[in-house]
Design an enzyme around this catalytic site. Structure first.
Site, PDB file in Angstrom:
ATOM      1  CG  ASP A 181      -1.939  -1.055   1.274  1.00 48.98           C
ATOM      2  OD1 ASP A 181      -2.042  -1.814   0.291  1.00 48.98           O
ATOM      3  OD2 ASP A 181      -2.664  -1.161   2.279  1.00 48.98           O
ATOM      4  CG  ASP A 231     -11.300  -1.685  -0.597  1.00 46.44           C
ATOM      5  OD1 ASP A 231     -10.360  -2.466  -0.407  1.00 46.44           O
ATOM      6  OD2 ASP A 231     -11.240  -0.744  -1.406  1.00 46.44           O
TER       7      ASP A 231
HETATM    8  O1  1PR Z   1     -10.470   3.191  -5.105  1.00 51.75           O
HETATM    9  O2  1PR Z   1      -9.597   2.550  -7.322  1.00 51.75           O
HETATM   10  O3  1PR Z   1      -8.640   4.492  -6.106  1.00 51.75           O
HETATM   11  O4  1PR Z   1      -8.233   2.189  -5.343  1.00 51.75           O
HETATM   12  C1  1PR Z   1      -7.705   2.416  -4.080  1.00 51.75           C
HETATM   13  C2  1PR Z   1      -7.089   1.144  -3.637  1.00 51.75           C
HETATM   14  O5  1PR Z   1      -6.406   1.392  -2.425  1.00 51.75           O
HETATM   15  C3  1PR Z   1      -8.084   0.041  -3.379  1.00 51.75           C
HETATM   16  O6  1PR Z   1      -7.598  -1.143  -3.946  1.00 51.75           O
HETATM   17  C4  1PR Z   1      -8.127  -0.091  -1.864  1.00 51.75           C
HETATM   18  O7  1PR Z   1      -8.209  -1.451  -1.477  1.00 51.75           O
HETATM   19  C5  1PR Z   1      -6.778   0.463  -1.448  1.00 51.75           C
HETATM   20  N1  1PR Z   1      -6.839   1.192  -0.175  1.00 51.75           N
HETATM   21  C6  1PR Z   1      -7.397   2.396   0.026  1.00 51.75           C
HETATM   22  N2  1PR Z   1      -7.201   2.771   1.301  1.00 51.75           N
HETATM   23  C7  1PR Z   1      -6.529   1.806   1.916  1.00 51.75           C
HETATM   24  C8  1PR Z   1      -6.103   1.796   3.315  1.00 51.75           C
HETATM   25  O8  1PR Z   1      -5.548   0.818   3.805  1.00 51.75           O
HETATM   26  N3  1PR Z   1      -6.340   2.884   4.005  1.00 51.75           N
HETATM   27  N4  1PR Z   1      -5.627  -0.314   1.226  1.00 51.75           N
HETATM   28  C9  1PR Z   1      -6.294   0.805   0.987  1.00 51.75           C
HETATM   29  C10 1PR Z   1      -6.143  -1.480   1.114  1.00 51.75           C
HETATM   30  C11 1PR Z   1      -5.791  -3.574   1.741  1.00 51.75           C
HETATM   31  C12 1PR Z   1      -4.917  -4.599   1.254  1.00 51.75           C
HETATM   32  C13 1PR Z   1      -3.926  -4.943   2.321  1.00 51.75           C
HETATM   33  C14 1PR Z   1      -4.444  -6.253   2.806  1.00 51.75           C
HETATM   34  C15 1PR Z   1      -3.459  -7.079   3.522  1.00 51.75           C
HETATM   35  N5  1PR Z   1      -5.208  -2.312   1.601  1.00 51.75           N
HETATM   36  O9  1PR Z   1      -4.336  -4.366   0.053  1.00 51.75           O
HETATM   37  O10 1PR Z   1      -2.689  -4.921   1.786  1.00 51.75           O
HETATM   38  O11 1PR Z   1      -5.572  -5.981   3.629  1.00 51.75           O
HETATM   39  O12 1PR Z   1      -3.082  -6.524   4.707  1.00 51.75           O
HETATM   40  P1  1PR Z   1      -2.543  -7.426   5.905  1.00 51.75           P
HETATM   41  O13 1PR Z   1      -1.913  -8.638   5.314  1.00 51.75           O
HETATM   42  O14 1PR Z   1      -1.540  -6.582   6.591  1.00 51.75           O
HETATM   43  O15 1PR Z   1      -3.742  -7.752   6.743  1.00 51.75           O
HETATM   44  P2  1PR Z   1      -9.303   3.174  -5.974  1.00 51.75           P
END
Ligand code: 1PR
Length: 531
Positions: A232, A387
């Site tokens: 991320d 999400d």
């Molecule tokens: O909406 O098309 O602009 O895409 C934004 C992207 O950013 C989406 O794919 C969304 O999942 C991601 N995103 C937005 N905010 C966050 C955040 O964390 N604040 N991250 C985010 C999502 C989730 C996973 C993470 C797993 C594994 N991250 O990718 O890496 O949950 O984590 P873990 O193994 O530590 O539990 P758009």
């Protein structure tokens, strides 16, 4: 000097980077004559069958290609380029192929297997070939929905086959002309070795040849379950691009954005440690504009120079009008990502809006980001990032959404829940559930689902198996389980208790709590097929 047939359809950058990594210079075909004059020509296959053939036709490349093949001058085709050697394809009915080989390319008939085939599979070698010098039975990276049938293929050309629900042709070769269905440029060191055999000294008759041929000992090949490292990425408060990681999507600690490292360095580390794929999520992409976000593009460019497994990038794929009033389509944004080295793009928020519209009207407009990108780059290049978070109800009748009966009761002891999709990084819940989103996006042409889970994200308590089974049962495209991995045992659990094709983790890899190698070893010990 290696010549590359870049007809502008997708990520040819990976092939270019792989050739350079092997110490060769690359020049592009600029006119039909270059095709005949090139010493060694690589013909990468990107996009749909119809779009490849159309571009070849438009550019006047068909005749010189056929002449080159007749003259037996060194040529290596990759992916759709193997298919283009046949007469036609179910993917683009009525479009004539090069017809060097007889037969039609057909869609996979894989029962109980997801289509496209995305992932690492083996090959059975049917004849000796200098191209496979040093090949040691490793798995290679495939991504396709259509394949060449063994029965249709001229035995004189047959080099290798692979099993995915059926045995299909994964390599053809006659003299100096060869093509592979897998991507050597994305198949780690094993793939680079095959590419090197074509580029350099390996491709001489005197080379030592892999002795293992399938004719004597045919064992079905098996696709591996993939282990994906996810980064991320966002700017911290000083404006530096960092890898961050949240707890249930909150990436700040005492007000500061957590910094877990530099994107390119981490991606390289994961590649070397054996990750089967790397995913970058530009997590503030929903509010920034990625094409202006040069550091992210640069991260992608630099990573693709060093990492030879598939790269996915997500965040900010949508239509956009910049401050000068210039309009960009989501296809423009995706194209920039592909040009910079992405193999797949992932769409989050915009997929929710598209699915909502599709569910309302029941009509495909052809204009959504999913449809546009999938038509040009192929379904396999379009990942939907979901999400969701749990919304508990007393009984299924309390909501119009798809519910499950859950073994993890809600705060008031509720036994049912649905999975609400969110946009803008989990900040806004929508009137849309994960099954509606995934199945609508599949219908619109998406090729894979990246299934996150806000409740589990960063908790280290294991994947949400109920969510994964719920969504997996609703689609026939591959599903990547994500969020909650805390140990190698969690990967075993997700592959034994669900049919997810891949599992993704972030925190445990960034914090070096569990090395990827340990995950792979534990999976192997428990009988899960791995690369
Ligand atoms: O909406 O098309 O602009 O895409 C934004 C992207 O950013 C989406 O794919 C969304 O999942 C991601 N995103 C937005 N905010 C966050 C955040 O964390 N604040 N991250 C985010 C999502 C989730 C996973 C993470 C797993 C594994 N991250 O990718 O890496 O949950 O984590 P873990 O193994 O530590 O539990 P758009």
């Amino acid at each position: 000097m290696i010549t590359l047939l870049d007809y502008g359809a997708g990520n040819v950058r990976s092939v270019r980077n792989a050739i350079r990594k092997l110490g060769y210079e690359v020049q592009d075909v600029t006119c039909p004559e270059d095709i005949l004059q090139a010493e060694r020509l690589i013909f990468p296959g990107v996009g749909s069958y119809g779009s490849v053939m159309e571009r070849l036709q438009q550019d006047g490349f068909i005749e010189p290609l056929l002449e080159r093949i007749r003259l037996d001058k060194p040529l290596l085709g990759i992916c759709v380029a193997l298919q283009a050697l046949f007469e036609g394809s179910e993917e683009s009915l009525g479009v004539a192929g090069l017809s060097v080989l007889k037969g039609q390319i057909k869609r996979f008939r894989a029962e109980n297997l997801s289509v496209p085939q995305i992932g690492w599979n083996g090959i059975n070698i049917h004849k000796e070939s200098p191209l496979l010098t040093g090949y040691n039975d490793e798995k290679l990276y495939f991504v396709h929905s259509y394949c060449a049938r063994l029965d249709d293929t001229d035995r004189e050309w047959l080099l290798s086959t692979t099993d995915y629900g059926e045995e299909f042709v994964s390599g053809v070769q006659k003299g100096n002309v060869a093509a592979f269905q897998f991507h050597p440029e994305k198949s780690g060191t094993a793939g680079l070795r095959i590419l090197e055999n074509f580029l350099g000294t390996g491709n001489s008759p005197a080379a030592v040849v892999s002795s293992k041929t399938a004719a004597d000992n045919h064992q079905k090949t098996q696709i591996a379950k993939r282990v994906i490292a996810c980064l991320d990425v966002r700017s911290n408060d000083n404006g530096d691009l960092v890898v961050t990681k949240g707890d249930q999507y909150d990436v700040r600690n005492e007000g500061e954005v957590r910094n877990l490292g530099k994107p390119v360095e981490l991606a390289r580390r994961y590649y070397e440690e054996g990750a089967d794929e790397i995913t970058f999520l530009n997590i503030t992409g929903f509010r920034d504009f990625p094409i202006e976000d040069q550091p992210m593009i640069e991260v992608l460019e630099r990573t693709s120079e060093q990492v030879f497994v598939p790269l996915t990038i997500g965040g900010g794929i949508r239509e956009f009008t910049d401050s000068n009033g210039r309009e960009y389509t989501s296809l423009d944004v995706a194209a920039e990502y592909f040009r910079s080295g992405a193999d797949k793009i992932s769409i989050g928020s915009d997929a929710c809006y598209t699915a909502e519209e599709y569910l309302k009207t029941g009509k495909k407009t052809g204009k959504s980001s999913i449809e546009q990108i999938s038509i040009v780059y192929g379904a396999q290049a379009v990942v939907i990032s979901v999400d969701p978070r749990r919304v508990y109800v007393e009984q299924p009748e309390d909501t119009s959404h798809n519910t499950i009966s859950t073994s993890v009761p809600g705060p008031n002891g509720e036994r049912y829940c649905w999975f609400q999709c969110t946009v803008k990084g989990g900040r806004e819940g929508r009137d849309l559930d994960a099954v509606q989103l995934a199945s609508s996006c599949e219908a619109l042409g998406a090729g894979e689902i990246l299934l996150n889970c806000i409740d589990k994200d960063g908790t280290n308590s294991g994947f949400d198996l109920e969510l994964i089974n719920h969504v997996k049962a609703a689609v026939s495209i591959p599903v990547i389980a994500s969020s909650g991995a805390g140990s190698a045992a969690h990967f075993v659990e997700v592959f034994q208790k669900t049919d997810a094709e891949a599992a993704l983790a972030a925190g445990i890899f960034h914090r070096r709590e569990v090395p990827i190698e340990e995950v792979k070893e534990t999976l192997a010990k428990n009988g899960v097929e791995i690369r």
